[in-house]
Motif scaffolding. Structure first.
Motif, short mmCIF file in Angstrom:
data_model
loop_
_atom_site.label_atom_id
_atom_site.label_comp_id
_atom_site.label_asym_id
_atom_site.label_seq_id
_atom_site.Cartn_x
_atom_site.Cartn_y
_atom_site.Cartn_z
N ALA A 271 0.82 -1.22 0.00
CA ALA A 271 0.00 0.00 0.00
C ALA A 271 0.85 1.26 0.00
O ALA A 271 0.57 2.22 0.73
N VAL A 276 -1.18 3.35 -4.43
CA VAL A 276 -2.57 3.73 -4.20
C VAL A 276 -3.02 4.71 -5.29
O VAL A 276 -4.14 4.61 -5.82
N VAL A 280 -6.01 4.36 -8.10
CA VAL A 280 -7.03 5.38 -8.34
C VAL A 280 -7.19 5.66 -9.84
O VAL A 280 -8.32 5.76 -10.35
N TYR A 289 -2.75 -4.16 1.93
CA TYR A 289 -2.48 -3.26 3.05
C TYR A 289 -2.09 -4.09 4.26
O TYR A 289 -2.85 -4.96 4.70
N VAL A 338 -6.81 -4.17 -0.89
CA VAL A 338 -7.25 -2.81 -1.20
C VAL A 338 -7.39 -2.65 -2.70
O VAL A 338 -6.45 -2.90 -3.46
N THR A 339 -8.58 -2.26 -3.13
CA THR A 339 -8.85 -1.88 -4.51
C THR A 339 -9.43 -0.47 -4.48
O THR A 339 -9.61 0.12 -3.41
N VAL A 340 -9.74 0.06 -5.65
CA VAL A 340 -10.22 1.44 -5.69
C VAL A 340 -11.50 1.61 -4.89
O VAL A 340 -11.77 2.71 -4.35
N ILE A 343 -10.54 2.07 -0.70
CA ILE A 343 -9.43 2.90 -0.21
C ILE A 343 -9.89 3.74 0.98
O ILE A 343 -9.18 3.85 2.00
N ARG A 344 -11.07 4.33 0.88
CA ARG A 344 -11.56 5.19 1.97
C ARG A 344 -11.78 4.41 3.25
O ARG A 344 -11.45 4.89 4.34
N LEU A 347 -7.45 2.40 4.08
CA LEU A 347 -6.26 3.24 4.26
C LEU A 347 -6.59 4.61 4.85
O LEU A 347 -5.90 5.09 5.76
N ILE A 358 -3.51 11.45 -1.09
CA ILE A 358 -3.76 10.60 -2.25
C ILE A 358 -4.15 11.45 -3.46
O ILE A 358 -3.65 11.24 -4.57
N CYS A 367 -9.75 10.85 -8.68
CA CYS A 367 -10.31 10.74 -7.32
C CYS A 367 -11.79 11.08 -7.31
O CYS A 367 -12.58 10.46 -6.62
#
Length: 374
Positions: A271, A276, A280, A289, A338-340, A343-344, A347, A358, A367
């Motif tokens: 990660a 990251v 995105v 992660y 972790v994929t798109v 993320i929130r 991470l 990010i 984003c």
């Protein structure tokens, strides 16, 4: 090669709780009930000195996360304890000299992430001969180590393999991938990641090419990937298993240079912020992660415990074997995919990175599409 002889199934949050519950008792043991410290001799006016030797600066985690987290945790547990630090910058000889310096200085315990697990065996033996316990951190050292803290390598590999299969979709059986593994000669974890990934991928996809990447170097991964594209054809690479984010960066650069369009799904691990951001924008499919705080906390606690001449006991509930040492007390943690889409909730929620970190101006548009807005 080593295997897990016992697993507790602890998740990172579970280990964090366990470490937190042990803080009060450890603080008393390491620093004395009145807040005064004690050295290896048990005196009440001098703290424990912990040596910390990390392997390189190529992976950003060592300097940005592991070092400060370990140093902070040691101070948190024992205000007058000290950490002596060295980074080998990927040089085995430099790390051997750093080990010698730690012995000369007389540290009470040594946390070591070896540049090359096998090459450091003689150094680990010298530390043991000096009655200094060694905690192997993140990579399993060979030689007479006293404890081990890391993530379950096979579980990490399974996460990567599972994610790659998901990205390839329902027709994965007809797809061809390239495997860009780590360097097992330097890091035993590389074999574990590969083994875990293969347990998921074997028989489900065609493996066109597979490489063990010397020194975990992105530039070697780049060269290997270009060779794979040349051998297989740019239209016949449907996915890439990359063992960590550094290798993923080298792979993706090669895919772009060789005009592989669209980019196939590429895995990763650690990660790293750049990874990251690649996720995105869609250049990298996933990463693993590995929350560094529980790993660092466990290492600091183990080092202070052993540095005081105490036994690890329940602080190291797992067991692993190395090629040279059996039944090593260990803490093994689980990684998180972790994929798109998460993320929130992973991470960012854990404070690893902020949305602002990010989503720098270069990544603002991607984003917005990913829903990563403040």
């Amino acid at each position: 090669m080593f295997r897990t002889a016992a697993r507790t199934g602890l998740r990172p949050t579970t280990v964090t709780l366990a470490v937190s519950l042990a803080v009060a008792g450890l603080a008393l043991a390491a620093c004395g009930g009145s807040g005064g410290g004690g050295g290896g001799s048990g005196s009440s006016d001098s703290g424990v000195t912990i040596g910390l030797l990390l392997p390189d600066s190529r992976a950003s985690r060592w300097e940005k996360f592991d070092r400060p987290l370990i140093e902070h945790r040691v101070k948190e547990l024992c205000g007058n304890c000290r950490v002596r630090y060295g980074n080998a910058r990927g040089d085995v000889a430099a790390q051997q000299q750093q080990v010698d310096s730690m012995i000369t200085e007389g540290v009470d315990a040594l946390i070591l992430t070896p540049v090359d697990a096998k090459a450091l065996t003689s150094s680990v033996k010298e530390v043991k001969a000096a009655n200094i316990p060694v905690i192997s951190y993140d990579r399993l050292s060979e030689g007479p180590i006293s404890g081990y803290v890391s993530f379950d390598g096979e579980q990490v590999g399974r996460l990567q393999g599972t994610a790659l299969l998901k990205a390839l979709g329902p027709h994965a059986a007809g797809r061809q991938i390239v495997m860009m593994n780590g360097d097992p000669s330097a890091d035993p974890n590389a074999n574990l990641f590969k083994r875990g990934a293969l347990s998921v991928l074997r028989g489900k996809v065609r493996i066109g090419k597979s490489y063990d990447t010397e020194g975990w170097k992105p530039e070697v991964a780049n060269s290997n990937m270009s060779g794979a594209i040349g051998a297989l054809g740019a239209d016949h690479v449907d996915g890439v298993y990359a063992a960590n984010d550094g290798l993923a960066a080298g792979v993706i650069a090669s895919l772009r240079a060789n005009v592989v369009r669209p980019l196939p799904p590429v895995t990763g691990q650690d990660a790293e912020l750049s990874a990251v951001q690649r996720i995105v924008v869609g250049d990298q499919y996933m990463t693993v992660y590995k929350p560094f705080a529980p790993e660092a906390d466990a290492a600091a606690e183990m080092a202070l415990t052993l540095g005081r001449g105490q036994k690890l006991g329940k602080r190291a509930p797992d067991r692993v074997n190395s090629p040279t040492t059996q039944d090593i007390p260990a803490v093994l943690l689980d990684g998180i995919t972790v994929t798109v889409g998460n993320i929130r909730t992973t991470l960012v929620k854990d404070g690893m990175y902020s949305i602002g970190q990010i989503c720098s101006p270069r990544f603002a548009s991607a984003c917005d599409k990913a829903g990563l807005t403040t």
